[in-house]
Design a protein around this motif. Structure first.
Motif, PDB file in Angstrom:
ATOM      1  N   ASN A  72      -6.433  -5.572   2.614  1.00  0.00           N
ATOM      2  CA  ASN A  72      -6.099  -4.743   1.449  1.00  0.00           C
ATOM      3  C   ASN A  72      -4.963  -5.276   0.581  1.00  0.00           C
ATOM      4  OD1 ASN A  72      -3.683  -4.091   2.742  1.00  0.00           O
ATOM      5  ND2 ASN A  72      -4.313  -2.035   3.346  1.00  0.00           N
ATOM      6  N   VAL A  73      -4.309  -6.356   1.002  1.00  0.00           N
ATOM      7  CA  VAL A  73      -3.124  -6.780   0.264  1.00  0.00           C
ATOM      8  C   VAL A  73      -3.454  -7.262  -1.147  1.00  0.00           C
ATOM      9  CG1 VAL A  73      -3.116  -9.160   1.183  1.00  0.00           C
ATOM     10  CG2 VAL A  73      -0.989  -8.127   0.383  1.00  0.00           C
ATOM     11  N   ALA A  74      -4.579  -7.902  -1.337  1.00  0.00           N
ATOM     12  CA  ALA A  74      -4.937  -8.362  -2.685  1.00  0.00           C
ATOM     13  C   ALA A  74      -5.132  -7.175  -3.625  1.00  0.00           C
ATOM     14  CB  ALA A  74      -6.204  -9.221  -2.639  1.00  0.00           C
ATOM     15  N   LEU A  75      -5.804  -6.129  -3.158  1.00  0.00           N
ATOM     16  CA  LEU A  75      -5.995  -4.926  -3.970  1.00  0.00           C
ATOM     17  C   LEU A  75      -4.658  -4.262  -4.265  1.00  0.00           C
ATOM     18  CD1 LEU A  75      -7.772  -2.768  -5.284  1.00  0.00           C
ATOM     19  CD2 LEU A  75      -7.967  -1.666  -3.035  1.00  0.00           C
ATOM     20  N   ALA A  76      -3.781  -4.194  -3.258  1.00  0.00           N
ATOM     21  CA  ALA A  76      -2.468  -3.581  -3.459  1.00  0.00           C
ATOM     22  C   ALA A  76      -1.677  -4.317  -4.532  1.00  0.00           C
ATOM     23  CB  ALA A  76      -1.694  -3.585  -2.140  1.00  0.00           C
ATOM     24  N   ILE A  77      -1.746  -5.631  -4.528  1.00  0.00           N
ATOM     25  CA  ILE A  77      -1.046  -6.423  -5.535  1.00  0.00           C
ATOM     26  C   ILE A  77      -1.619  -6.168  -6.921  1.00  0.00           C
ATOM     27  CG2 ILE A  77      -0.668  -8.798  -6.338  1.00  0.00           C
ATOM     28  CD1 ILE A  77      -0.445  -9.585  -3.333  1.00  0.00           C
ATOM     29  N   ARG A  78      -2.943  -6.112  -7.014  1.00  0.00           N
ATOM     30  CA  ARG A  78      -3.577  -5.851  -8.313  1.00  0.00           C
ATOM     31  C   ARG A  78      -3.184  -4.474  -8.849  1.00  0.00           C
ATOM     32  NH1 ARG A  78      -8.173  -8.209  -5.957  1.00  0.00           N
ATOM     33  NH2 ARG A  78      -9.204  -6.179  -5.730  1.00  0.00           N
ATOM     34  N   MET A  79      -3.119  -3.476  -7.979  1.00  0.00           N
ATOM     35  CA  MET A  79      -2.865  -2.104  -8.422  1.00  0.00           C
ATOM     36  C   MET A  79      -1.401  -1.848  -8.779  1.00  0.00           C
ATOM     37  SD  MET A  79      -5.336   0.221  -5.997  1.00  0.00           S
ATOM     38  CE  MET A  79      -4.807   1.730  -6.802  1.00  0.00           C
TER      39      MET A  79
END
Length: 210
Positions: free
Chosen positions: A171-178
């Motif tokens: 989930n870290v990539a999504l967290a960074i995008r958000m």
């Protein structure tokens, strides 16, 4: 690429694996109730595995001066991370006493918590935005719980900040995008068991953060 902090390292192998994977901050946990707890003597030995350019961070929870004196006196640290209920005045006091950059952790559960970040902008060098621990939790962090990342979307602060709370390779990539985070922190998200870091998960996390 987001800078990555791996927190709660307890063995020389884990330190070497984290460095090899590309972590730029390594956290040593001095909270006795944590499964990631290390003594100052143990952390001092682990610190010898850390090359220049990788920051050695001490995680403490409402530590008094005697405890901090012991830690700072034994471990060659680069930063202090305050993960308790330290008020801004205490943060400023610690920063002045030890002459080390300070990361203040602020737990987030809802919009009312986000405003508390501003209280520390003038006294901390960095802010770590974490998920607020559940009521009755033993640990103030490292619980593998995320918060609603939309609470941080589009926000800007005057100091560097780091995102934590339930971050994993998945989930870290999504967290960074958000959130727009340029720095991320993980502990339980790269473990095979509480306190046991997994080399493959650390590599996967750092690759995903890129």
């Amino acid at each position: 690429m987001a800078k990555v902090k791996i927190c709660g390292l307890t063995s020389p192998e884990a330190v070497r694996d984290a460095v090899s994977a590309g972590a730029l901050y390594l956290g040593f946990n001095f909270f006795p109730k944590s499964p990631r707890y290390v003594t100052p003597a143990e952390a001092a030995a682990l610190a010898t595995e850390v090359p220049p350019g990788v920051a050695k961070v001490a995680l403490v929870v409402d530590a008094d001066d005697a405890t901090l004196d012991d830690i700072v006196g034994q471990v060659p640290l680069d930063m202090l991370q305050l993960h308790g209920k330290e008020i801004p005045e205490r943060v400023a006091e610690i920063r002045a006493r030890y002459g080390l950059p300070v990361i203040k952790v602020v737990g987030i559960a809802g919009p009312e918590d986000v405003a508390k970040l501003d209280d520390y902008m003038d006294v901390a060098d960095q802010i770590l935005v974490d998920a607020k621990a559940p009521k009755g939790a033993v640990l103030p962090g490292g619980n593998g719980i995320a918060f609603d990342w939309r609470l941080l979307a589009g926000r800007h602060w005057t100091k560097p900040w780091m995102l934590a709370g339930g971050l994993t390779p998945a989930n870290v990539a999504l967290a960074i995008r958000m959130t727009g985070a340029r720095q991320v922190d993980t502990a339980s998200g790269v473990e095979s068991a509480p306190g046991v870091k997994d080399a493959a998960l650390m590599r996967a996390f750092i690759e995903a953060a890129g």
